[in-house]
Enzyme design. Sequence first.
Site, short mmCIF file in Angstrom:
data_model
loop_
_atom_site.label_atom_id
_atom_site.label_comp_id
_atom_site.label_asym_id
_atom_site.label_seq_id
_atom_site.Cartn_x
_atom_site.Cartn_y
_atom_site.Cartn_z
N LYS A 14 58.28 57.64 -42.84
CA LYS A 14 57.70 57.75 -41.66
C LYS A 14 58.48 57.11 -40.55
O LYS A 14 58.50 57.61 -39.20
CB LYS A 14 56.44 56.58 -41.59
N ARG A 89 44.47 51.36 -42.29
CA ARG A 89 44.74 51.37 -43.83
C ARG A 89 43.67 51.53 -44.52
O ARG A 89 43.56 51.50 -45.87
CB ARG A 89 45.67 50.40 -44.07
N ARG A 129 66.58 49.18 -49.42
CA ARG A 129 66.78 49.47 -47.80
C ARG A 129 67.11 47.97 -47.33
O ARG A 129 66.77 47.04 -47.85
CB ARG A 129 65.21 49.42 -47.68
N ARG A 162 63.92 43.16 -46.25
CA ARG A 162 62.75 42.70 -45.55
C ARG A 162 62.14 41.66 -46.75
O ARG A 162 62.24 42.01 -48.15
CB ARG A 162 61.74 43.71 -45.59
N ARG A 173 52.17 46.60 -53.22
CA ARG A 173 51.80 47.60 -51.85
C ARG A 173 51.42 48.94 -52.33
O ARG A 173 50.86 49.35 -51.62
CB ARG A 173 53.31 47.25 -51.07
P1 AMP Z 1 54.19 47.98 -43.41
O1 AMP Z 1 55.47 47.48 -42.80
O2 AMP Z 1 53.43 49.09 -42.94
O3 AMP Z 1 54.53 48.36 -44.75
O4 AMP Z 1 53.28 46.52 -43.47
C1 AMP Z 1 53.89 45.49 -44.04
C2 AMP Z 1 52.42 44.42 -44.44
O5 AMP Z 1 51.86 44.27 -43.41
C3 AMP Z 1 51.62 45.37 -45.47
O6 AMP Z 1 51.94 44.91 -46.89
C4 AMP Z 1 50.24 44.41 -44.99
O7 AMP Z 1 50.30 43.00 -45.64
C5 AMP Z 1 50.19 44.18 -43.59
N1 AMP Z 1 49.72 45.36 -42.90
C6 AMP Z 1 50.39 46.14 -41.96
N2 AMP Z 1 49.60 47.12 -41.43
C7 AMP Z 1 48.39 46.74 -41.81
C8 AMP Z 1 46.90 47.15 -41.66
N3 AMP Z 1 46.57 48.16 -40.82
N4 AMP Z 1 45.85 46.38 -42.49
C9 AMP Z 1 46.23 45.48 -43.04
N5 AMP Z 1 47.21 44.86 -43.43
C10 AMP Z 1 48.47 45.65 -42.75
#
Ligand code: AMP
Length: 215
Positions: A14, A89, A129, A162, A173
């Site tokens: 993405k 989400r 990554r 990360r 995740r």
């Molecule tokens: P990402 O970078 O999108 O993989 O997000 C990293 C982490 O942030 C996720 O595993 C969640 O813990 C939290 N997170 C990000 N976006 C959301 C969302 N829209 N709703 C809930 N948790 C989120």
Amino acid sequence: MKNIVFLGAPGSGKGTQSGLIIRDYGIVQISTGDILRGAVKEGSELGLLAEKYMNDGKLVPDSVIIGIMRDRLAQPDCIKGFILDGFPRTVAQAEALDQMLRSELGTELTHVISLEVPDELIFDRITERRSCPKCGHVYNLRFNPPRKADVCDDDGAELIQRSDDTRETLGNRLKTYHESTALLKVLYAKRNKLKVVDGTRMPAEIYEVIKGFLE
Ligand code: AMP
């Protein structure tokens, strides 16, 4: 006007595709994950709350995320259009998004793109990554390594992993991702907004397909 939601597991590409869309269409990308990581780094109240969910690979509560997005979407740079990466989400977030766009901004979503990659491939991509803490450039040690080991090509900063890009957290995740996204896909398919894209192809090929949807 392009108001895009990008669905896709962590590591589905993405970020790469969003970068190309931003370049060509002049719209902003909003990543809830980036906003939350920024808050964790600052040590703000939001960061302290979010960190424990993030480190377990769990979702941060809807009310918190919806509040963040309400503020972010009200910023003037969203007027020309946006790509939402990592939001919504959950169905509750999707409904809140619709409502915010309609009643507060007088607009609506135009495209929902789901970038799909099998979990086995995601594991390889994510655990390898690395990113630059200074400029955000993302590398993959196997597929897209930096020229010099562990150092950013652009600014020489030492690359980091990360804290949630580990095998243990990633399992959670991905599980959370599939559970919640399945529902979102049904919702957006019903509204004739959903386009599914094969994320295993080369980035340039994927982008051609996406551009076909956006034109
Ligand atoms: P990402 O970078 O999108 O993989 O997000 C990293 C982490 O942030 C996720 O595993 C969640 O813990 C939290 N997170 C990000 N976006 C959301 C969302 N829209 N709703 C809930 N948790 C989120």
